[in-house]
Design a protein around this motif. Structure first.
Motif, short mmCIF file in Angstrom:
data_model
loop_
_atom_site.label_atom_id
_atom_site.label_comp_id
_atom_site.label_asym_id
_atom_site.label_seq_id
_atom_site.Cartn_x
_atom_site.Cartn_y
_atom_site.Cartn_z
N ARG A 44 11.26 -53.73 -71.65
CA ARG A 44 12.37 -52.61 -72.10
C ARG A 44 12.16 -51.80 -70.93
N MET A 45 13.30 -51.08 -70.32
CA MET A 45 13.04 -50.15 -69.09
C MET A 45 14.11 -49.18 -69.49
N VAL A 46 13.76 -47.90 -69.37
CA VAL A 46 14.58 -46.78 -69.03
C VAL A 46 14.22 -46.24 -67.77
N VAL A 47 15.54 -46.47 -67.14
CA VAL A 47 15.57 -45.86 -65.54
C VAL A 47 16.25 -44.56 -65.37
N ASP A 48 15.62 -43.53 -65.23
CA ASP A 48 15.84 -42.07 -65.06
C ASP A 48 16.46 -41.67 -63.72
N ILE A 49 17.67 -41.90 -63.63
CA ILE A 49 18.15 -41.47 -62.12
C ILE A 49 18.97 -40.03 -62.23
N SER A 50 18.32 -39.22 -63.11
CA SER A 50 18.76 -37.78 -63.33
C SER A 50 18.54 -36.99 -62.09
N ARG A 51 17.53 -37.29 -61.40
CA ARG A 51 17.19 -36.41 -60.32
C ARG A 51 17.46 -37.11 -58.97
N VAL A 52 18.40 -37.99 -58.93
CA VAL A 52 18.96 -38.69 -57.74
C VAL A 52 20.22 -37.79 -57.22
N PRO A 82 22.52 -38.40 -64.06
CA PRO A 82 22.56 -36.94 -63.63
C PRO A 82 23.51 -36.37 -64.64
N GLY A 83 23.53 -35.12 -64.45
CA GLY A 83 24.19 -34.23 -65.06
C GLY A 83 25.79 -34.56 -65.01
N PRO A 84 26.70 -34.14 -66.04
CA PRO A 84 28.02 -34.60 -65.94
C PRO A 84 28.93 -34.07 -64.84
N GLU A 85 28.48 -32.92 -64.29
CA GLU A 85 29.17 -32.29 -63.28
C GLU A 85 28.76 -32.44 -61.77
N THR A 86 27.65 -33.16 -61.75
CA THR A 86 27.22 -33.47 -60.52
C THR A 86 28.01 -34.39 -59.62
N HIS A 87 27.90 -34.43 -58.48
CA HIS A 87 28.64 -35.17 -57.44
C HIS A 87 28.01 -36.85 -57.72
N THR A 88 26.80 -36.84 -57.94
CA THR A 88 26.45 -38.27 -57.94
C THR A 88 26.80 -38.77 -59.07
N LEU A 92 28.98 -42.39 -59.34
CA LEU A 92 28.61 -43.69 -60.42
C LEU A 92 29.67 -43.77 -61.31
N GLN A 93 30.39 -42.85 -61.84
CA GLN A 93 31.57 -43.07 -62.75
C GLN A 93 32.60 -43.84 -62.34
N LEU A 94 32.82 -43.75 -60.90
CA LEU A 94 33.78 -44.48 -60.22
C LEU A 94 33.38 -46.13 -60.11
N PHE A 95 32.03 -46.29 -59.93
CA PHE A 95 31.37 -47.53 -60.04
C PHE A 95 31.59 -48.22 -61.52
N GLY A 96 31.84 -47.39 -62.58
CA GLY A 96 31.94 -48.02 -63.66
C GLY A 96 30.58 -48.02 -64.43
N ILE A 97 29.70 -47.10 -64.24
CA ILE A 97 28.49 -47.21 -64.49
C ILE A 97 28.33 -46.85 -66.12
N HIS A 104 22.48 -42.48 -70.80
CA HIS A 104 22.16 -41.55 -71.81
C HIS A 104 21.88 -40.14 -70.89
N ASP A 105 21.87 -39.12 -71.25
CA ASP A 105 21.85 -37.83 -70.65
C ASP A 105 20.56 -37.32 -70.36
N SER A 106 19.60 -37.78 -71.17
CA SER A 106 18.22 -37.51 -71.06
C SER A 106 17.22 -38.56 -71.58
N VAL A 107 16.03 -38.73 -71.06
CA VAL A 107 14.98 -39.64 -71.55
C VAL A 107 14.81 -39.57 -73.13
N GLU A 108 14.68 -38.24 -73.67
CA GLU A 108 14.41 -38.28 -74.96
C GLU A 108 15.70 -38.90 -75.53
N ASP A 109 17.18 -38.72 -75.33
CA ASP A 109 18.12 -39.44 -75.73
C ASP A 109 17.94 -40.77 -75.78
N ALA A 110 17.67 -41.18 -74.61
CA ALA A 110 17.40 -42.76 -74.62
C ALA A 110 16.40 -43.44 -75.52
N LEU A 111 15.30 -42.68 -75.78
CA LEU A 111 14.30 -42.99 -76.65
C LEU A 111 14.31 -42.69 -78.25
#
Length: 159
Positions: A44-52, A82-88, A92-97, A104-111
């Motif tokens: 069971r893994m949560v990968v947090d890429i919010s700071r990428v 990452p945040g909804p308005e970030t370039h990253t 990623l949305q173009l890739f269909g992530i 999820h928008d945060s680790v807390e939401d994911a868990l």
């Protein structure tokens, strides 16, 4: 910014925090870390890429491969984007992530749905999906600095 990866455990899930740039120069180190966690029994893994700050197609491919590897072991993967308005995030949305991953928008939401139930490490998650299905998918993490591998003859950048 150099790629860094840290991880810890919360509610029976491994939380992997990724920061910096996920591109061809550092993607091998990220792939190896995620694969090692899975082979060590993290199902069971949560990968947090919010700071990428940047993620190219090679980084996206590592995330897809990680999802497949977990699914082949009846595991689950959740992503923190990452945040909804970030370039990253826009890239990623173009890739269909958000169509491929349980995003999820945060680790807390994911868990959020897991508070109170902490299954044993290595135990397949309840309701785990078959290998080809898309998943419906900590304490203080141990910091691990990931240094990209260099090809022989390649210059090594100094920090």
């Amino acid at each position: 910014m150099a790629l860094s990866v840290s991880y810890g455990e919360r509610y029976g899930w491994t939380v992997v925090q990724v920061a910096g740039e996920v591109d061809i120069s550092g993607v091998a180190a990220l792939r190896e870390r995620l694969q090692r966690l899975i082979t060590d029994g993290c199902l069971r893994m949560v990968v947090d890429i919010s700071r990428v700050d940047f993620c190219d197609s090679t980084g996206f491919a590592v995330l897809v491969a990680t999802r497949r590897m977990l699914a082949s072991r009846s595991g689950l993967l959740r992503l923190v984007l990452p945040g909804p308005e970030t370039h990253t995030r826009k890239i990623l949305q173009l890739f269909g992530i958000e169509r491929i991953f349980d995003a999820h928008d945060s680790v807390e939401d994911a868990l959020a749905d897991l508070r109170g139930a902490v299954p044993a490490k290595g135990t397949p998650p309840e309701g785990a999906l078959p290998e080809n299905a898309l998943p419906e998918e900590a304490d203080e993490p141990d910091a691990v600095e990931v240094v990209p591998r260099q090809r022989e003859g390649s210059p090594v950048a100094a920090d």
